[in-house]
Design a protein around this motif. Structure first.
Motif, mmCIF file in Angstrom:
data_model
loop_
_atom_site.group_PDB
_atom_site.id
_atom_site.type_symbol
_atom_site.label_atom_id
_atom_site.label_comp_id
_atom_site.label_asym_id
_atom_site.label_seq_id
_atom_site.Cartn_x
_atom_site.Cartn_y
_atom_site.Cartn_z
ATOM 1 N N ASN A 250 0.830 -1.206 0.000
ATOM 2 C CA ASN A 250 0.000 0.000 0.000
ATOM 3 C C ASN A 250 0.865 1.258 0.000
ATOM 4 O OD1 ASN A 250 0.210 1.157 2.910
ATOM 5 N ND2 ASN A 250 -0.158 -1.028 3.235
ATOM 6 N N MET A 251 0.254 2.341 -0.430
ATOM 7 C CA MET A 251 0.968 3.606 -0.565
ATOM 8 C C MET A 251 1.312 4.233 0.783
ATOM 9 S SD MET A 251 1.956 4.608 -3.486
ATOM 10 C CE MET A 251 2.308 6.294 -2.978
ATOM 11 N N GLN A 252 0.585 3.903 1.828
ATOM 12 C CA GLN A 252 0.860 4.496 3.137
ATOM 13 C C GLN A 252 2.277 4.185 3.589
ATOM 14 O OE1 GLN A 252 -1.969 3.480 6.179
ATOM 15 N NE2 GLN A 252 -0.819 4.510 7.807
ATOM 16 N N SER A 267 2.136 -6.755 6.401
ATOM 17 C CA SER A 267 2.891 -7.896 6.920
ATOM 18 C C SER A 267 4.071 -8.231 6.031
ATOM 19 C CB SER A 267 1.969 -9.124 7.009
ATOM 20 O OG SER A 267 1.453 -9.437 5.717
ATOM 21 N N SER A 268 4.109 -7.623 4.819
ATOM 22 C CA SER A 268 5.150 -7.996 3.865
ATOM 23 C C SER A 268 6.215 -6.928 3.701
ATOM 24 C CB SER A 268 4.512 -8.262 2.492
ATOM 25 O OG SER A 268 3.817 -7.116 2.054
ATOM 26 N N ALA A 269 5.994 -5.755 4.223
ATOM 27 C CA ALA A 269 6.984 -4.688 4.099
ATOM 28 C C ALA A 269 6.798 -3.702 5.223
ATOM 29 C CB ALA A 269 6.832 -3.977 2.751
ATOM 30 N N LEU A 392 -1.679 -8.716 -6.394
ATOM 31 C CA LEU A 392 -2.770 -7.748 -6.403
ATOM 32 C C LEU A 392 -3.014 -7.291 -4.977
ATOM 33 C CD1 LEU A 392 -6.034 -7.742 -8.389
ATOM 34 C CD2 LEU A 392 -6.203 -7.605 -5.893
ATOM 35 N N ASN A 393 -3.186 -5.963 -4.789
ATOM 36 C CA ASN A 393 -3.291 -5.389 -3.447
ATOM 37 C C ASN A 393 -4.605 -4.638 -3.258
ATOM 38 O OD1 ASN A 393 -0.427 -6.043 -2.745
ATOM 39 N ND2 ASN A 393 -0.011 -4.568 -4.363
ATOM 40 N N TRP A 394 -5.376 -5.065 -2.277
ATOM 41 C CA TRP A 394 -6.627 -4.405 -1.906
ATOM 42 C C TRP A 394 -6.318 -3.243 -0.956
ATOM 43 C CZ3 TRP A 394 -11.591 -4.667 -3.424
ATOM 44 C CH2 TRP A 394 -12.580 -4.154 -2.577
ATOM 45 N N ASP A 395 -7.077 -2.165 -1.048
ATOM 46 C CA ASP A 395 -6.862 -0.991 -0.194
ATOM 47 C C ASP A 395 -5.433 -0.463 -0.301
ATOM 48 O OD1 ASP A 395 -9.323 -0.507 0.827
ATOM 49 O OD2 ASP A 395 -8.994 -1.471 2.762
ATOM 50 N N ALA A 396 -4.915 -0.461 -1.500
ATOM 51 C CA ALA A 396 -3.516 -0.061 -1.677
ATOM 52 C C ALA A 396 -3.336 1.445 -1.714
ATOM 53 C CB ALA A 396 -2.956 -0.679 -2.952
ATOM 54 N N ASP A 397 -4.365 2.171 -2.153
ATOM 55 C CA ASP A 397 -4.274 3.623 -2.242
ATOM 56 C C ASP A 397 -5.683 4.190 -2.099
ATOM 57 O OD1 ASP A 397 -3.867 6.282 -2.787
ATOM 58 O OD2 ASP A 397 -2.672 5.952 -4.600
ATOM 59 N N GLU A 398 -5.914 4.928 -1.017
ATOM 60 C CA GLU A 398 -7.246 5.466 -0.747
ATOM 61 C C GLU A 398 -7.397 6.908 -1.214
ATOM 62 O OE1 GLU A 398 -8.167 4.871 3.350
ATOM 63 O OE2 GLU A 398 -8.134 2.675 3.188
ATOM 64 N N SER A 399 -6.481 7.373 -2.044
ATOM 65 C CA SER A 399 -6.616 8.723 -2.595
ATOM 66 C C SER A 399 -7.822 8.777 -3.536
ATOM 67 C CB SER A 399 -5.355 9.128 -3.353
ATOM 68 O OG SER A 399 -5.198 8.332 -4.518
ATOM 69 N N GLU A 400 -8.358 9.973 -3.710
ATOM 70 C CA GLU A 400 -9.535 10.143 -4.567
ATOM 71 C C GLU A 400 -9.263 9.691 -5.995
ATOM 72 O OE1 GLU A 400 -12.536 13.751 -6.056
ATOM 73 O OE2 GLU A 400 -11.046 14.107 -4.484
ATOM 74 N N SER A 406 -9.751 2.703 -9.743
ATOM 75 C CA SER A 406 -9.687 1.252 -9.513
ATOM 76 C C SER A 406 -10.190 0.832 -8.147
ATOM 77 C CB SER A 406 -8.238 0.780 -9.678
ATOM 78 O OG SER A 406 -7.403 1.410 -8.701
ATOM 79 N N TYR A 407 -10.962 1.697 -7.468
ATOM 80 C CA TYR A 407 -11.430 1.411 -6.104
ATOM 81 C C TYR A 407 -10.266 1.177 -5.142
ATOM 82 C CZ TYR A 407 -15.881 0.772 -8.504
ATOM 83 O OH TYR A 407 -17.010 0.967 -9.278
ATOM 84 N N GLY A 408 -9.110 1.765 -5.452
ATOM 85 C CA GLY A 408 -7.959 1.660 -4.564
ATOM 86 C C GLY A 408 -7.102 0.439 -4.769
ATOM 87 N N ILE A 409 -7.443 -0.412 -5.727
ATOM 88 C CA ILE A 409 -6.649 -1.626 -5.992
ATOM 89 C C ILE A 409 -5.396 -1.250 -6.778
ATOM 90 C CG2 ILE A 409 -6.627 -3.864 -7.165
ATOM 91 C CD1 ILE A 409 -9.653 -3.985 -6.736
#
Length: 449
Positions: A250-252, A267-269, A392-400, A406-409
């Motif tokens: 994720n971008m955070q 958990s991976s980084a 594939l990453n869910w909730d990876a980026d919650e920016s507008e 892509s719904y944050g994917i």
């Protein structure tokens, strides 16, 4: 210098000597623009046909040279409409012959380097034509805003020719080089181009970006910029990189990884001190000029970046991206409209998480734009470069911006140095999509596929 500047004139005359005869029916409309009747889109055939005895209105060599050398200064205060008319006037005055040159013939022409001012004009002209073409227009019948090809055949073909000349003069590995974005060492007119044209993660305050530049280039982060020695004041592409422990999902993590006290949500980084860093994450790559469309310098920048990092940070073992799916929501709206209509807010998004992940996995791996080419442009770019789909990453980026796309994917693409050539060859020649075991497990274990 004069002889060097006039090399471009030789290039145009070279085009004249490669004739693939084709009759072109040309008529004038009320606006004195060319219309090509019942012919497919063609490449700009010629600017000067010295063998055409009836061409009494052709420009002489000095005039052509002058047009390109003066274009940037002359058009600096022009509107896009005025720039388009200036370019169109030059093309019309130069006149088309009945000769047509194919892409294959263009590639076979040995084009020598040209002067920096003319090369810069080529890029600027294409940049202005693309901006003009992308202006929204309102149709009278539907009263809706659309983007259409408004250049006409002669300007489209002229644009194509300039693109080929730019490509031949820029795409040289041994001449292109990258260096870090550094506001202390770069003039504002250079780093301003980098800020204003950031496409993947736009600057929040582009008018006063100093603090954000420092954040993006601070501890455990950098931005490498691609240059050509002919254009030292024109950065071509930018690549933003974060150095992390493991591969983030994720971008955070990337946004916080220059703060040693930040906590990890993956958990991976983790965002960590330089003692634990083992991964370079390419999280944004942008072409800085619309005039470079189709020139495809991205793979050169990534190659140069890997070389730079391996020398500067030998502890780095993993080279990976955290990349967007820019067309995923549009794809869903066209192919699964009822599904998209159901998603109204965060709660409804979570309700369909398993189904949405399934659609994303299928989209990235199976959907094709044409035989042997994946539909997603970012995925296609990285696969051609030799990367593999990592995760594939869910909730990876919650920016507008990312929610709208892509719904944050987001997707990780892994660059394994010893597999790049074989992966790239398999994809380009056979359409084989290289994947990592993590992605394979995601795809295999998803019950909705």
């Amino acid at each position: 210098m004069l002889a060097r500047n006039n090399i471009i004139l030789k290039h145009f005359n070279n085009f004249l000597n490669y004739s693939n005869k084709q009759n072109i029916n040309i008529i004038y409309n009320n606006n004195n623009n060319f219309n090509f009747n019942n012919k497919p889109r063609m490449h700009f055939s010629t600017l000067l046909n010295n063998n055409n005895k009836n061409n009494n209105n052709k420009k002489n060599e000095d005039e052509i040279n002058k047009f390109f050398k003066d274009y940037i200064y002359k058009s600096s205060n022009y509107s896009l409409e005025q720039k388009k008319k200036l370019i169109e006037s030059f093309v019309l005055d130069s006149q088309l012959s009945d000769n047509k040159i194919s892409k294959e013939e263009i590639r076979n022409i040995n084009i020598s380097p040209i002067s920096s001012d003319i090369l810069e004009s080529f890029i600027k002209i294409r940049d202005d034509l693309e901006k003009y073409n992308c202006q929204p227009t309102t149709t009278s019948t539907t009263n809706t805003t659309t983007n259409t090809n408004r250049l006409g055949e002669q300007l489209y073909s002229f644009d194509t020719l300039l693109g080929e000349l730019i490509k031949e003069n820029l795409k040289s590995h041994h001449r292109l080089y990258c260096k870090p974005l550094d506001i202390e060492k770069m003039e504002p007119k250079i780093w301003r181009q980098i800020v204003d044209n950031e496409a993947v993660h736009p600057y929040e305050n582009p008018l006063n970006p100093i603090d954000e530049i420092k954040q993006r280039t601070g501890k455990n982060r950098t931005c490498l910029v691609l240059f050509h020695p002919l254009l030292p004041n024109m950065p071509l592409m930018s690549l933003y990189i974060a150095f992390t422990n493991g591969i983030p999902n994720n971008m955070q993590i990337i946004e916080n990884n220059n703060n040693d006290n930040s906590s990890s949500t993956s958990s991976s980084a983790s965002s960590s001190s330089s003692l634990n860093i083992d991964s370079a994450i390419f999280y944004s790559i942008s072409s800085l000029h619309k005039g470079l469309g189709g020139v495809n310098l991205g793979h050169i920048l990534i190659t140069k970046a890997v070389e730079y990092i391996r020398l500067d940070k030998p502890e780095i073992k993993n080279f990976c991206t955290l990349s967007p799916l820019p067309r995923f929501k549009k794809y869903l709206s066209k192919n699964h409209p009822k599904f998209v209509e159901h998603i109204k807010d965060r709660a409804s998004l979570e309700e369909v998480k398993p189904q949405l992940q399934s659609l994303a996995l299928n989209y990235i791996f199976k959907e094709k734009s044409k035989p042997n080419r994946v539909f997603d442009p970012v995925c296609n770019f990285h696969l051609k470069n030799g990367a593999s789909i990592y995760r594939l990453n869910w909730d990876a980026d919650e920016s507008e911006k990312r929610i709208d796309e892509s719904y944050g994917i987001m997707i990780n693409y892994l660059y394994e140095i010893d597999k790049l050539d074989s992966n790239s060859k398999n994809y380009i020649e056979k359409g084989i999509v290289s994947t990592n075991q993590i992605f394979d497990n995601q795809y295999k274990n998803n019950r909705f596929l």
